[in-house]
Design a protein around this motif. Structure first.
Motif, PDB file in Angstrom:
ATOM      1  N   ASN A   3       6.619  -4.420  -3.312  1.00  0.00           N
ATOM      2  CA  ASN A   3       6.404  -5.589  -4.180  1.00  0.00           C
ATOM      3  C   ASN A   3       7.215  -5.529  -5.470  1.00  0.00           C
ATOM      4  N   CYS A   4       8.168  -4.612  -5.556  1.00  0.00           N
ATOM      5  CA  CYS A   4       9.131  -4.574  -6.659  1.00  0.00           C
ATOM      6  C   CYS A   4       8.492  -4.401  -8.040  1.00  0.00           C
ATOM      7  N   ASP A   5       7.347  -3.658  -8.104  1.00  0.00           N
ATOM      8  CA  ASP A   5       6.707  -3.452  -9.403  1.00  0.00           C
ATOM      9  C   ASP A   5       7.020  -2.074  -9.984  1.00  0.00           C
ATOM     10  N   GLY A   6       7.889  -1.314  -9.339  1.00  0.00           N
ATOM     11  CA  GLY A   6       8.321  -0.039  -9.887  1.00  0.00           C
ATOM     12  C   GLY A   6       7.566   1.171  -9.373  1.00  0.00           C
ATOM     13  N   SER A  58      -9.280   4.673  -2.280  1.00  0.00           N
ATOM     14  CA  SER A  58      -8.410   5.630  -1.613  1.00  0.00           C
ATOM     15  C   SER A  58      -7.644   6.461  -2.634  1.00  0.00           C
ATOM     16  N   LEU A  59      -7.264   7.673  -2.216  1.00  0.00           N
ATOM     17  CA  LEU A  59      -6.555   8.609  -3.089  1.00  0.00           C
ATOM     18  C   LEU A  59      -5.173   8.882  -2.526  1.00  0.00           C
ATOM     19  N   TYR A  60      -4.144   8.710  -3.360  1.00  0.00           N
ATOM     20  CA  TYR A  60      -2.758   8.910  -2.944  1.00  0.00           C
ATOM     21  C   TYR A  60      -2.091   9.905  -3.892  1.00  0.00           C
ATOM     22  N   GLY A  61      -1.534  10.982  -3.346  1.00  0.00           N
ATOM     23  CA  GLY A  61      -0.893  12.009  -4.157  1.00  0.00           C
ATOM     24  C   GLY A  61       0.613  11.898  -4.148  1.00  0.00           C
ATOM     25  N   GLY A  62       1.254  12.826  -4.863  1.00  0.00           N
ATOM     26  CA  GLY A  62       2.710  12.917  -4.854  1.00  0.00           C
ATOM     27  C   GLY A  62       3.433  12.056  -5.862  1.00  0.00           C
ATOM     28  N   TYR A  63       2.742  11.497  -6.841  1.00  0.00           N
ATOM     29  CA  TYR A  63       3.425  10.667  -7.842  1.00  0.00           C
ATOM     30  C   TYR A  63       4.041  11.551  -8.923  1.00  0.00           C
ATOM     31  N   ILE A  64       5.016  11.022  -9.614  1.00  0.00           N
ATOM     32  CA  ILE A  64       5.661  11.727 -10.717  1.00  0.00           C
ATOM     33  C   ILE A  64       5.527  10.886 -11.973  1.00  0.00           C
ATOM     34  N   ARG A 102       0.864  -1.170   0.000  1.00  0.00           N
ATOM     35  CA  ARG A 102       0.000   0.000   0.000  1.00  0.00           C
ATOM     36  C   ARG A 102       0.906   1.227   0.000  1.00  0.00           C
ATOM     37  N   PRO A 103       0.542   2.288  -0.707  1.00  0.00           N
ATOM     38  CA  PRO A 103       1.376   3.492  -0.703  1.00  0.00           C
ATOM     39  C   PRO A 103       1.598   3.991   0.722  1.00  0.00           C
ATOM     40  N   ASP A 104       2.832   4.384   1.025  1.00  0.00           N
ATOM     41  CA  ASP A 104       3.161   4.842   2.367  1.00  0.00           C
ATOM     42  C   ASP A 104       4.027   6.088   2.276  1.00  0.00           C
ATOM     43  N   LEU A 105       4.096   6.831   3.373  1.00  0.00           N
ATOM     44  CA  LEU A 105       4.870   8.073   3.392  1.00  0.00           C
ATOM     45  C   LEU A 105       6.372   7.826   3.358  1.00  0.00           C
ATOM     46  N   GLY A 106       6.785   6.577   3.587  1.00  0.00           N
ATOM     47  CA  GLY A 106       8.197   6.230   3.433  1.00  0.00           C
ATOM     48  C   GLY A 106       8.579   5.921   1.995  1.00  0.00           C
ATOM     49  N   MET A 164     -13.870  -4.486 -10.192  1.00  0.00           N
ATOM     50  CA  MET A 164     -14.126  -5.605  -9.291  1.00  0.00           C
ATOM     51  C   MET A 164     -12.845  -6.429  -9.163  1.00  0.00           C
ATOM     52  N   PRO A 165     -12.201  -6.414  -7.978  1.00  0.00           N
ATOM     53  CA  PRO A 165     -12.522  -5.611  -6.803  1.00  0.00           C
ATOM     54  C   PRO A 165     -12.142  -4.138  -7.025  1.00  0.00           C
ATOM     55  N   ARG A 166     -12.588  -3.294  -6.115  1.00  0.00           N
ATOM     56  CA  ARG A 166     -12.326  -1.864  -6.254  1.00  0.00           C
ATOM     57  C   ARG A 166     -10.833  -1.564  -6.169  1.00  0.00           C
ATOM     58  N   ARG A 167     -10.439  -0.478  -6.812  1.00  0.00           N
ATOM     59  CA  ARG A 167      -9.033  -0.108  -6.879  1.00  0.00           C
ATOM     60  C   ARG A 167      -8.772   1.202  -6.141  1.00  0.00           C
ATOM     61  N   ASP A 168      -7.505   1.608  -6.120  1.00  0.00           N
ATOM     62  CA  ASP A 168      -7.110   2.899  -5.570  1.00  0.00           C
ATOM     63  C   ASP A 168      -6.759   3.842  -6.709  1.00  0.00           C
ATOM     64  N   VAL A 169      -6.564   5.125  -6.368  1.00  0.00           N
ATOM     65  CA  VAL A 169      -6.236   6.143  -7.362  1.00  0.00           C
ATOM     66  C   VAL A 169      -4.913   6.792  -6.971  1.00  0.00           C
ATOM     67  N   TYR A 170      -3.927   6.742  -7.892  1.00  0.00           N
ATOM     68  CA  TYR A 170      -2.617   7.348  -7.678  1.00  0.00           C
ATOM     69  C   TYR A 170      -2.559   8.643  -8.489  1.00  0.00           C
ATOM     70  N   ILE A 171      -2.307   9.765  -7.801  1.00  0.00           N
ATOM     71  CA  ILE A 171      -2.422  11.083  -8.417  1.00  0.00           C
ATOM     72  C   ILE A 171      -1.049  11.729  -8.548  1.00  0.00           C
ATOM     73  N   GLN A 172      -0.724  12.109  -9.751  1.00  0.00           N
ATOM     74  CA  GLN A 172       0.559  12.770 -10.001  1.00  0.00           C
ATOM     75  C   GLN A 172       0.533  14.183  -9.408  1.00  0.00           C
ATOM     76  N   GLY A 173       1.686  14.645  -8.908  1.00  0.00           N
ATOM     77  CA  GLY A 173       1.781  15.985  -8.346  1.00  0.00           C
ATOM     78  C   GLY A 173       1.421  17.049  -9.366  1.00  0.00           C
TER      79      GLY A 173
END
Length: 335
Positions: free
Chosen positions: A48-51, A116-122, A39-43, A92-101
């Motif tokens: 899982n080594c998927d990039g 869930s919404l996660y920001g800070g991606y490039i 799961r995306p984390d602040l660290g 199905m199943p539901r996913r998360d959203v990764y948001i670029q800065g």
């Protein structure tokens, strides 16, 4: 037999004992391997080594450079955050959203359970927790809305509420109702401005003017020839509008100024005097004097800041990423 021995000698050892060898991006960390949960984390750990920090296969991506016709993949991201939410809720199943800065303007996000919404991606899938700013539209009272949405994480986001038109309206950055359950991690929320309070009501009428002069011949009053009473005063003007509530601090707006006084009302014309002397001329009574000035209208109401009935429970997760600690040895089992 010699070929088999050579192949065995070339195999990468499983140094950390996590069951992964060639595809293990951290061969000395047993918590990082292709099968690990991520799961995306602040660290910003790619467990899982998927990039990407998170799960590339179960997320949709959004970018300021994306497209309304995008697929939501890392290479063809959506343009609007709500696009990502809608697609993730339909999966199905539901996913998360990764948001670029970057900046996402004129958004109104309706949160969905389990998305869930996660920001800070490039671009390219990396992450550096750069500013991801979502600003609402001025046509609605909030930027982020949740009605019964549960299991939602908002992480590394800056949410700016809209400036709400309309006297007496409320403004929010995030509004969560209906038993919603949200987790906010490294989220900055700013509510927008509201319009000042309503204008005060009209002031009361001024007092009536005094009676007009009596009628009669050559200024001599005849019996029953008094002029009519003065007209009523005109009402004062309404009070001033209350001041706006400031954005930077959670305080009430200043109280509006008092209304301006109304003009005095005109006096009514006096009635005609009666003549009791032979040959005298009738004269009308003089006009009554102007009515008094109306009273001031009350002050307009101020715009108020309030957290009444929020019913929220806030939890501080502490600073920095959480580190897993090894448990102690178990006791021996009984016979």
């Amino acid at each position: 037999m010699s070929l088999c021995a050579a192949e065995a000698a070339l195999a990468v050892p499983d140094y950390d004992g996590d069951g992964a060898t060639d595809a293990d991006c951290r061969p000395l960390d047993p918590n990082v391997h292709p099968a690990a949960p991520d799961r995306p984390d602040l660290g910003i750990t790619d467990s899982n080594c998927d990039g990407v920090d998170g799960n590339l296969a179960t997320a949709y991506f959004v970018s300021p450079n994306g497209s309304l016709a995008g697929s939501g993949s890392k290479d063809a991201p959506f343009l609007k955050v709500q696009q990502g939410i809608n697609a993730a809720a339909a999966a199905m199943p539901r996913r998360d959203v990764y948001i670029q800065g970057g900046s996402y303007d004129d958004e109104h996000l309706n949160l969905e359970s389990g998305v869930s919404l996660y920001g800070g991606y490039i671009a390219g899938g990396g992450r550096n927790l750069s500013d991801t700013t979502i600003t609402g539209t001025n046509l609605l009272p909030e930027t982020v809305f949740a009605d019964g949405a549960t299991g939602v994480v908002l992480q590394a986001l800056k949410i700016i509420g809209p400036n709400v038109p309309g006297t007496g309206a409320s403004a929010y950055g995030i509004r969560a109702i209906g038993g919603s359950s949200l987790v906010l991690e490294a989220v900055q929320v700013t509510a927008g401005n509201t319009i000042g309070g309503a204008a005060g009501s009209t002031g009361g009428l001024g007092a009536s003017g005094t009676s007009g002069g009596c009628g009669g011949l050559l200024g001599v009053c005849d019996s029953g020839s008094a002029g009519g009473i003065g007209g009523p005063g005109q009402g004062g003007r309404h009070g001033g509008k209350g001041a706006d509530a400031p954005t930077a601090t959670n305080t009430n707006g200043a109280t509006g100024d008092a209304g301006v006084a109304g003009s005095p009302g005109p006096g009514a014309g006096g009635s005609g005097g009666s003549c009791v002397t032979l040959g005298c001329l009738d004269r009308n009574g003089g006009n009554g004097s102007d009515g008094a000035t109306g009273s001031l209208g009350p002050q307009g109401a101020n715009a108020a800041f309030s957290s009444n009935n929020a019913g929220a429970t806030w939890s501080n997760g502490g600073s920095g990423p959480h580190v897993a600690q090894a448990g102690g040895s178990g006791t021996a089992g009984s016979g």
